[in-house]
Design an enzyme around this catalytic site. Sequence first.
Site, PDB file in Angstrom:
ATOM      1  N   GLN A 142      -3.011   3.149   5.097  1.00 21.79           N
ATOM      2  CA  GLN A 142      -3.827   2.282   4.253  1.00 21.79           C
ATOM      3  C   GLN A 142      -3.744   0.842   4.764  1.00 21.79           C
ATOM      4  OE1 GLN A 142      -2.146   3.287   0.385  1.00 21.79           O
ATOM      5  NE2 GLN A 142      -4.055   4.313  -0.150  1.00 21.79           N
TER       6      GLN A 142
ATOM      7  N   VAL B 191       0.873  -1.169   0.000  1.00 22.82           N
ATOM      8  CA  VAL B 191       0.000   0.000   0.000  1.00 22.82           C
ATOM      9  C   VAL B 191       0.911   1.220   0.000  1.00 22.82           C
ATOM     10  CG1 VAL B 191      -2.049  -1.039   1.053  1.00 22.82           C
ATOM     11  CG2 VAL B 191      -0.244  -0.141   2.518  1.00 22.82           C
ATOM     12  N   SER B 192       0.383   2.354  -0.441  1.00 23.40           N
ATOM     13  CA  SER B 192       1.221   3.530  -0.631  1.00 23.40           C
ATOM     14  C   SER B 192       1.542   4.285   0.649  1.00 23.40           C
ATOM     15  CB  SER B 192       0.553   4.479  -1.632  1.00 23.40           C
ATOM     16  OG  SER B 192       0.384   3.813  -2.861  1.00 23.40           O
ATOM     17  N   THR B 193       0.684   4.183   1.644  1.00 28.60           N
ATOM     18  CA  THR B 193       0.929   4.922   2.885  1.00 28.60           C
ATOM     19  C   THR B 193       0.673   4.028   4.091  1.00 28.60           C
ATOM     20  OG1 THR B 193      -1.344   5.730   2.985  1.00 28.60           O
ATOM     21  CG2 THR B 193       0.252   7.141   1.840  1.00 28.60           C
TER      22      THR B 193
END
Length: 184
Positions: free
Chosen positions: A13, A8-10
């Site tokens: 998330q 996931v990007s962050t």
Amino acid sequence: MLIGYVRVSTNDQNTDLQRNALNCAGCELIFEDKISGTKSERPGLKKLLRTLSAGDTLVVWKLDRLGRSMRHLVVLVEELRERGINFRSLTDSIDTSTPMGRFFFHVMGALAEMERELIVERTKAGLETARAQGRIGGRRPKLTPEQWAQAGRLIAAGTPRQKVAIIYDVGVSTLYKRFPAGDK
């Protein structure tokens, strides 16, 4: 062995959806990164790649979870293939252990190469057009021609290059390039 990778990007998330899909697919190990796909430093992916061995299959929920770009993805899957490791993307229905999956990746590789060549072609065309219109690429010169002339006069008058460099906020090496030592 089926080994999964989720990303996931962050940090805020959640990987539950991806993890559930990989568990249902039969993955025995799952590695995780909570970092943007554009970042080359992905510790979970690095650990995963060290863990994989011939005969294993790397499983992802979706293609974009693994590669930063199509080109990066194709290179990575090709490296896996050379090591005898298969690749499977669940939502994209890609499985390189099948002839159709391998064919699909060859097509993707060709498309990635074509995309790269088109970008190079467009960049060159844009630069040629700009030059034809009198624009010069690169950053703006640090000093105007008048400032260079003043700097040259100061150096010719005996002002140390270090001092001139400070006055005009340029490197001493830049002054030596513009005004070689023997040219006083």
